[in-house]
Design an enzyme around this catalytic site. Structure first.
Site, PDB file in Angstrom:
ATOM      1  N   SER A   1       0.834  -1.215  -0.047  1.00 20.29           N
ATOM      2  CA  SER A   1      -0.040  -0.042   0.096  1.00 20.29           C
ATOM      3  C   SER A   1       1.032   1.171   0.068  1.00 20.29           C
ATOM      4  CB  SER A   1      -0.865  -0.075   1.453  1.00 20.29           C
ATOM      5  OG  SER A   1      -1.534   1.301   1.503  1.00 20.29           O
TER       6      SER A   1
ATOM      7  N   TYR B   1      -3.094  -0.583  10.214  1.00 17.73           N
ATOM      8  CA  TYR B   1      -2.948  -0.922   8.649  1.00 17.73           C
ATOM      9  C   TYR B   1      -1.616  -0.538   7.991  1.00 17.73           C
ATOM     10  CZ  TYR B   1      -4.588  -0.512   3.596  1.00 17.73           C
ATOM     11  OH  TYR B   1      -4.553  -0.949   2.251  1.00 17.73           O
TER      12      TYR B   1
END
Ligand code: NDP
Length: 254
Positions: A144, A157
């Site tokens: 990501s 995350y």
């Protein structure tokens, strides 16, 4: 082109029933691979199977929750039993729980870490014997922009996606001698169910993404077909431990 041909190859895609995972599964199917899509939502998986079969691929759905420790062995055995081996593993399943650090519970932290990174380790470990036996294999890990950056609403995350990069490098060094390449790709901001929710929860996110992405648009799941085929095919045989942004330039924008 033969370099990118996946005829006869078997790919397992976690979270392959929607979003980026389905985009990657489409690319792999179009290049000739048989595909096992792994997810929790059986109806969504059934729709993905029909869509991929319409592209001419052999496809199965494996219902599994990747946070369960037995899921990875079950998933690897089911794919290998149906198709005769495993050549490609895409560790794509992932979630975010958007909370500031002071509000994020321990259970929530563990759920995000288990889903995003522990599952990638366990799935890779479960597929490794099949790849080692064949003398070749490809593992694609989904990172990501949060592998590079941080955000107030993404402590778990971002930690999980940073870990994905280091897991990639460790697996790449460990298994290069087995003929297995392990690489990580970093999606920018992609229009999927995950980010639809994000845009509802984080005010101004949509506009900020558009303003900062040099390509001037959100990514689509189709943008992941090419990277999937490259990293799964002979074309990437000397590429391992690499971290490749697929982000329309987001990560290089000053
Ligand atoms: P989606 O929510 O569409 O996809 C998430 C996928 O993961 C679903 O297919 C879901 O399947 C699966 N999944 C989630 N939890 C589990 C679980 N416990 N067990 C099995 N499968 C699970 O979002 P995206 O396509 O956007 O996300 C895919 C990956 O891409 C994630 O790792 C995400 O972090 C990453 N990513 C996304 C970005 C974006 O902008 N969209 C940016 C950067 C990275 P099911 O519903 O059947 O459980």
């Amino acid at each position: 082109m033969k370099l990118f041909d996946l005829t006869g190859k078997v790919a397992v895609v976690t979270g392959g029933n929607g979003g980026i995972g389905l985009g990657m599964a489409r690319g792999l199917a179009r290049a000739g691979a048989s595909v096992a899509v792994v997810g929790r939502d059986a109806e969504k998986s059934a729709r993905a199977v029909s869509e991929l079969e319409a592209l001419g691929a052999e496809v199965i759905a494996i219902e599994a929750d990747v946070t369960e420790s037995d899921a990875h062995r079950r998933m690897a055995e089911a794919a290998a039993e149906r198709f005769g081996g495993i050549d490609v593993l895409v560790n794509n399943a992932g979630i975010n729980i958007r909370k500031r650090p002071e509000a994020l519970g321990e259970d929530e932290w563990r759920t995000v870490m288990d889903t995003n990174v522990t599952s990638a380790f366990l799935a890779s470990r479960a597929c490794h014997p099949f790849m080692k036996r064949a003398g070749r294999g490809k593992i694609l890990n989904n990172g990501s922009m949060m592998s590079i950056f941080g955000a107030p609403w993404a402590p778990a995350y971002a930690a999980s996606k940073g870990a994905m990069v280091q897991l990639t490098k460790s697996l790449a060094t460990a298994w290069a001698g087995d003929g297995i390449q392990v690489n990580c790709f970093l999606p920018g901001w992609i229009d999927t169910p995950l980010t639809i929710r994000g845009r509802q929860e984080v005010e101004g996110l949509h506009e900020r993404v558009l303003a900062r992405t040099p390509a001037g648009r959100w990514g689509e799941s189709e943008d992941f077909e090419g990277i999937a085929v490259f990293l799964a095919s002979r074309a990437s045989d000397f590429v391992t431990g690499a971290v490749i942004p697929v982000d329309g330039g987001f990560s290089v924008m000053g």
